[in-house]
Design an enzyme around this catalytic site. Structure first.
Site, PDB file in Angstrom:
ATOM      1  N   SER A  39       0.853  -1.183   0.000  1.00  0.00           N
ATOM      2  CA  SER A  39       0.000   0.000   0.000  1.00  0.00           C
ATOM      3  C   SER A  39       0.890   1.235   0.000  1.00  0.00           C
ATOM      4  O   SER A  39       2.116   1.132   0.068  1.00  0.00           O
ATOM      5  CB  SER A  39      -0.884   0.009   1.241  1.00  0.00           C
ATOM      6  N   LYS A  40       0.247   2.395  -0.037  1.00  0.00           N
ATOM      7  CA  LYS A  40       0.998   3.653  -0.100  1.00  0.00           C
ATOM      8  C   LYS A  40       1.959   3.815   1.075  1.00  0.00           C
ATOM      9  O   LYS A  40       2.945   4.527   0.977  1.00  0.00           O
ATOM     10  CB  LYS A  40       0.027   4.835  -0.135  1.00  0.00           C
TER      11      LYS A  40
END
Ligand code: GLU
Length: 484
Positions: A250-251
Site C-alpha cells: 500500500s501507499k
C-alpha cells in the site's frame, strides 16, 4: 488460439499489482503467439473516470505492454469498455432466466436487511432463502402489475465446483457456501459476475490470469459459463504483492502507481524485469536479468508460485542500475534529457557538436547512478560553472597552509601538458604533490573540492579530462589565489 485479457477497473491509476497482472497476461500471449486483450471495466460510473483510463493506458504503454485488441487498438469486439455492453449483459441474464438457471427476485433491500440482521442476532450466517424462487405465477404477475422492481438471481445448483487453477492446483468450492447471487440489480445494472463472464464469453477468452483476490469469485463465474453452455477458460490466480512487512502493498510502503516510478527515474525495462520476478521464476538457474523480449521467450504460467511476493525497493534499484548499465549510451542520453531540461541544464549542443562529450560524461556517471534522476545531482559540476561548494570540505581540504601555492604550481604544470588524458593528468597531479612534499591523496582531495565543490565525485583524473583545460584552469585559478 490463446486469448488473454487484462481487465482493469479505471477507479485508480495503474498500480504495481495491476501492472504485474497485465505483464503476466502479456508475456503469456507473446510466448504462445496469442492475443492480449485490454478491456476497461468501467461499470462503476461514479468511481471511474477518463483520466484514470488514460492513466492506465499510459502506464501500460510506458511498460511496453502493447495490446492487440482494446481501447485505441480496436478489434472485433470494440468498444472495449464494459459499460457499453450492458445490453448484452442484460440479455444474458434474460437468457439464464429462460434456461431456468436464474429467477426474478422481488425482495426489497429492507426485507433482505431485516432477515440478515435477524439471522445475525440469532448468531448464524445468512444466505438468500429463495423466497422468490417459490413465488406462484399469480404472485409474480401481481408484482409485475404493481410495477414492483426486481433483481435477477442466479439459481445455484446443489453440489460442488472444482477447477484446476494453473497456479494453485485443484480448488473445490461447496455450493452450500454460495447463495443465489444477484446477477442483475433491480435498477437494471448488471453485477460484476454477469458482466465479466458475458464479456469473457464474447471475447473468447481462453485464460483468465488475475489477482488472488478473485479466487472466491471463480466458482460463481464457472457456474455462469456452465449455465450458458459456454467453454470455461483456464484460471490462474496470481498471488498478492506484499510490502517488506508482509502486509498488503500500500501507499505506506512507498509509491504504488507505476507512473510514479517513471517520474522517480526508473526505467520501464527495470520495472518489467522486477515485476516479472514478483511471484514468477524461470525455473532453471538463478538468472535474474531479463529484457522484456527475453522474458517473453521463457515465460510460463507453471513458473508462477503460489506464495505471496514481497516488493523490495532495493531490489528494484538494483534492477534499475543493471538495466541502466546495459542501455546503449545514445539511448541513455535520450532518457536523461528530460531531467537535464527540468534542471535548466540542457543545451542543444549535447545532442550535436558536444554529443560525444555528453556521452562520455554519462558513461562516467552511470556506474554511480541508481536512477535517471541522479545524473543531474551527481554530475552538476560538469554542466554548471557555478559550483555549490561544500563549506566543510573547503575548510578541510583547501585551507591547510600551502595548498594555494601547490595549486598555483599545478596550474602551470597543467598548462604545459601536451595531452589532457586521465593518465597524463594523474602523473602531473601526483608529481606536483610530490615535488612540494604533499601527500598525493591530500592534494587529490584539494583539487577535487576546487573543481567540483564536493568531496565525492567520479575518479578525479577522468573528471579533469572531461572538464577540459579551460574549465579546470578557471576553477583552479580561483583557489590558487585564495586557498590556504
Ligand atoms: N475489473 C476487475 C478488477 O479490476 C478484474 C476482473 C477480472 O480480472 O476478472 O479487479
Amino acid at each position: 488460439m490463446l486469448r488473454v485479457r487484462f481487465a482493469p477497473s479505471p477507479t485508480g491509476y495503474l498500480h504495481v499489482g495491476g501492472a504485474r497482472t497485465a505483464l503476466f497476461n502479456w508475456l503469456l500471449a507473446q510466448r504462445q503467439q496469442g492475443v492480449f486483450v485490454l478491456r476497461i471495466e468501467d461499470t462503476d460510473l461514479e468511481r471511474s473516470s477518463d483520466e484514470m483510463v488514460e492513466g492506465i493506458l499510459d502506464g501500460l504503454r510506458w511498460l511496453g505492454l502493447d495490446w492487440h485488441e482494446g481501447p485505441a487498438a480496436g478489434g472485433p469486439h470494440a468498444p472495449y469498455f464494459q459499460a457499453q455492453h450492458l445490453e448484452r449483459h442484460r440479455a444474458m441474464a434474460a437468457d439464464l432466466v429462460r434456461r431456468g438457471r436464474a429467477y426474478a427476485c422481488y425482495c426489497t433491500p429492507e426485507e433482505i436487511t431485516a432477515k440478515r440482521t435477524a439471522a445475525e442476532v440469532a448468531g448464524g450466517g445468512w444466505k438468500y432463502d429463495r423466497t422468490c424462487r417459490r413465488l406462484s405465477a399469480e404472485q409474480i404477475a401481481a408484482f409485475n402489475a404493481e410495477g414492483r422492481p426486481h433483481a435477477v438471481r442466479f439459481l445455484v445448483p446443489d453440489g460442488t465446483t472444482r477447477f484446476d487453477d494453473l497456479v494453485h492446483g485443484p480448488i473445490e468450492f461447496d455450493h452450500a457456501n454460495l447463495d443465489d447471487f444477484v446477477i442483475l440489480r433491480s435498477d437494471g445494472q448488471p453485477t460484476y459476475h454477469l458482466s465479466v463472464v458475458s464479456d469473457d464469453i464474447e471475447m473468447q477468452i481462453t485464460h483468465v490470469i488475475r489477482g488472488d483476490d478473485h479466487i472466491s469469485n471463480t466458482p460463481k463465474q464457472i457456474l455462469l459459463y456452465e449455465a450458458m453452455d459456454a467453454p470455461i477458460p483456464r484460471f490462474a490466480h496470481v498471488p498478492l504483492i506484499l510490502g517488506p512487512d508482509k502486509k498488503r502493498l500500500s501507499k505506506r510502503h512507498g509509491a504504488t502507481s507505476v507512473m510514479e516510478y517513471a517520474r522517480q527515474g526508473y526505467l520501464p525495462e527495470a520495472m518489467v524485469n522486477f515485476l516479472s520476478l514478483l511471484g514468477w521464476s524461470p525455473g532453471s538457474g538463478d538468472r535474474e536479468l531479463f529484457t522484456r523480449d527475453e522474458l517473453a521467450g521463457v515465460f510460463d504460467v507453471s513458473g508462477i508460485n503460489g506464495g505471496n511476493a514481497v516488493f523490495n525497493q532495493e531490489k528494484l534499484d538494483w534492477f534499475n542500475q543493471q538495466h541502466m548499465m546495459r542501455l546503449p549510451i545514445a539511448e541513455l542520453a535520450t532518457r536523461v534529457k528530460p531531467w537535464f531540461e527540468q534542471a535548466g541544464l540542457w543545451r542543444d549542443d549535447y545532442s550535436t557538436s558536444r554529443r560525444e562529450w555528453f556521452f562520455a560524461v554519462l558513461e562516467l556517471l552511470r556506474p554511480r547512478a541508481k536512477r535517471l534522476d541522479e545524473f543531474v545531482p551527481l554530475g552538476r559540476f560538469f554542466f554548471d560553472d557555478t559550483l555549490d561548494f561544500d563549506e566543510r570540505a573547503v575548510a578541510k581540504h583547501l585551507y591547510p597552509a600551502g595548498i594555494g601555492e601547490v595549486l598555483q604550481a599545478l596550474l602551470v604544470a597543467l598548462d604545459h601538458l601536451p595531452s589532457y588524458d586521465p593518465a597524463t593528468l594523474e602523473v602531473c597531479v601526483r608529481g606536483t604533490a610530490d615535488a612540494h612534499g604533499l601527500k598525493a591523496s591530500a592534494f587529490i582531495h584539494a583539487v577535487r573540492v576546487a573543481v567540483t565543490g564536493r568531496t565525492v565525485s567520479p575518479g578525479l583524473f577522468d573528471v579533469l579530462s572531461l572538464l577540459g583545460r579551460d574549465r579546470v584552469r578557471a576553477r583552479l585559478d580561483v583557489w590558487a589565489r585564495s586557498a590556504g
